[in-house]
Scaffold this active site. Sequence first.
Site, PDB file in Angstrom:
ATOM      1  N   ARG A  68       0.818  -1.217   0.000  1.00  0.00           N
ATOM      2  CA  ARG A  68       0.000   0.000   0.000  1.00  0.00           C
ATOM      3  C   ARG A  68       0.850   1.264   0.000  1.00  0.00           C
ATOM      4  O   ARG A  68       0.408   2.287  -0.499  1.00  0.00           O
ATOM      5  CB  ARG A  68      -0.918  -0.011   1.239  1.00  0.00           C
ATOM      6  CG  ARG A  68      -1.965  -1.115   1.192  1.00  0.00           C
ATOM      7  CD  ARG A  68      -2.589  -1.328   2.543  1.00  0.00           C
ATOM      8  NE  ARG A  68      -1.570  -1.684   3.526  1.00  0.00           N
ATOM      9  CZ  ARG A  68      -1.793  -1.867   4.816  1.00  0.00           C
ATOM     10  NH1 ARG A  68      -3.014  -1.723   5.294  1.00  0.00           N
ATOM     11  NH2 ARG A  68      -0.811  -2.206   5.632  1.00  0.00           N
ATOM     12  N   ASN A  72       3.625 -12.618   0.100  1.00  0.00           N
ATOM     13  CA  ASN A  72       4.339 -12.286   1.339  1.00  0.00           C
ATOM     14  C   ASN A  72       3.566 -11.322   2.238  1.00  0.00           C
ATOM     15  O   ASN A  72       3.714 -11.364   3.458  1.00  0.00           O
ATOM     16  CB  ASN A  72       5.708 -11.676   0.972  1.00  0.00           C
ATOM     17  CG  ASN A  72       6.355 -10.985   2.148  1.00  0.00           C
ATOM     18  OD1 ASN A  72       6.808 -11.622   3.092  1.00  0.00           O
ATOM     19  ND2 ASN A  72       6.369  -9.650   2.103  1.00  0.00           N
ATOM     20  N   TYR A  83      -3.882 -15.272  14.314  1.00  0.00           N
ATOM     21  CA  TYR A  83      -2.741 -15.142  13.392  1.00  0.00           C
ATOM     22  C   TYR A  83      -2.250 -16.532  12.990  1.00  0.00           C
ATOM     23  O   TYR A  83      -2.028 -16.821  11.809  1.00  0.00           O
ATOM     24  CB  TYR A  83      -1.606 -14.343  14.041  1.00  0.00           C
ATOM     25  CG  TYR A  83      -0.357 -14.325  13.193  1.00  0.00           C
ATOM     26  CD1 TYR A  83      -0.310 -13.571  12.021  1.00  0.00           C
ATOM     27  CD2 TYR A  83       0.764 -15.094  13.524  1.00  0.00           C
ATOM     28  CE1 TYR A  83       0.822 -13.579  11.212  1.00  0.00           C
ATOM     29  CE2 TYR A  83       1.896 -15.102  12.724  1.00  0.00           C
ATOM     30  CZ  TYR A  83       1.921 -14.345  11.574  1.00  0.00           C
ATOM     31  OH  TYR A  83       3.040 -14.365  10.762  1.00  0.00           O
ATOM     32  N   PRO A  89       9.275 -18.956   8.453  1.00  0.00           N
ATOM     33  CA  PRO A  89      10.249 -18.383   9.383  1.00  0.00           C
ATOM     34  C   PRO A  89       9.748 -18.463  10.828  1.00  0.00           C
ATOM     35  O   PRO A  89       8.538 -18.519  11.072  1.00  0.00           O
ATOM     36  CB  PRO A  89      10.318 -16.903   8.976  1.00  0.00           C
ATOM     37  CG  PRO A  89       9.433 -16.738   7.768  1.00  0.00           C
ATOM     38  CD  PRO A  89       8.490 -17.904   7.776  1.00  0.00           C
ATOM     39  N   VAL A 127      11.675 -12.840  12.769  1.00  0.00           N
ATOM     40  CA  VAL A 127      12.551 -12.156  11.815  1.00  0.00           C
ATOM     41  C   VAL A 127      12.552 -10.674  12.184  1.00  0.00           C
ATOM     42  O   VAL A 127      11.497 -10.111  12.506  1.00  0.00           O
ATOM     43  CB  VAL A 127      12.028 -12.329  10.370  1.00  0.00           C
ATOM     44  CG1 VAL A 127      13.039 -11.754   9.376  1.00  0.00           C
ATOM     45  CG2 VAL A 127      11.725 -13.794  10.056  1.00  0.00           C
ATOM     46  N   GLU A 185       9.471  -5.010  10.576  1.00  0.00           N
ATOM     47  CA  GLU A 185       8.497  -4.117  11.228  1.00  0.00           C
ATOM     48  C   GLU A 185       7.289  -4.890  11.762  1.00  0.00           C
ATOM     49  O   GLU A 185       6.351  -4.296  12.304  1.00  0.00           O
ATOM     50  CB  GLU A 185       8.060  -3.032  10.244  1.00  0.00           C
ATOM     51  CG  GLU A 185       9.201  -2.103   9.894  1.00  0.00           C
ATOM     52  CD  GLU A 185       8.847  -1.060   8.848  1.00  0.00           C
ATOM     53  OE1 GLU A 185       7.654  -0.739   8.684  1.00  0.00           O
ATOM     54  OE2 GLU A 185       9.774  -0.559   8.187  1.00  0.00           O
TER      55      GLU A 185
END
Length: 243
Positions: free
Chosen positions: A37, A90, A154, A184, A187, A190
């Site tokens: 975005r 992703n 999640y 992963p 990591v 952000e």
Amino acid sequence: MSLDDSATIVTGASSGIGEATAHEFASRGARVALAARSEDRLTSIAADLETEYGAETLVVPTDVRDEAAVEDLVDTVAAEWDGLDVLVNNAGLGRGGDVADLSTEDYRAMMDTNVDGVFFATRAALPHLAASDGNLIFVGSFAGQYPRPGNPVYSATKWWVRGFAHGVEGQSGPDGVGVTVVNPTEVRTEFGGADGDSFAERFEPGEVSEPEEIADAIGFAAAQDHSTVHEIDVYRRDKFEGW
Ligand SMILES: NC(=O)c1ccc[n+]([C@@H]2O[C@H](COP(=O)([O-])OP(=O)(O)OC[C@H]3O[C@@H](n4cnc5c(N)ncnc54)[C@H](OP(=O)(O)O)[C@@H]3O)[C@@H](O)[C@H]2O)c1
């Protein structure tokens, strides 16, 4: 195996694993379409890719929750570059934690982005990937392989991603499409920043994975020319301490 001249799309390319993946692809000669975005960030990353690697890029601001926008993204890239070789699903986020306290807004944000967005992009890309014998890559998570008591919703979105990906692998493998899930653990990106400290702030360098390590795994899967790399797990080395 080469990514040279491959036409690629990376969703969530404005930050973290997606940004690192865009660098990985561009450094290996791929053409990279950057979708997320934040248009300003995408434009700046595209300029870096052009300067550092002489890469051909497309900036396509896209909200993956918007079905029409995602279809436009895939159509634009396929038209501009005469096909599509790689899609990296992703874009994703985590919000909140305890189910009893989870707002409907946070629930929807995770479901709309991590589930619906992945479906929209995959559906739009599959005919192109079948035409190119391309590779479809999903960024899953350790949370999609094991229970995540800290954030069950999640976690469930990432279990969905893994389940969907392997179903698509079975369905589209005969059409020549390679399908990979990259999982992963933590990591330094952000991720988590909307609810407090991001993972980049929470963890010191060396404590957990860096986005470039995940991008390296994605690059390995994306360069396959006839095999499927079914799943790649990239974990922090102390992940099972105390289990
Ligand atoms: N960091 C970790 O520890 C970790 C571990 C396992 C899995 N993962 C997964 O890795 C993926 C990438 O996350 P990250 O760690 O790199 O986090 P990040 O630095 O926060 O990056 C997330 C990316 O997703 C994009 N995004 C979010 N909502 C979007 C939307 N509606 N439409 C388009 N793009 C959207 C963001 O761009 P905009 O805000 O500009 O749209 C950003 O580019 C996610 O799927 C995440 O679940 C992360």
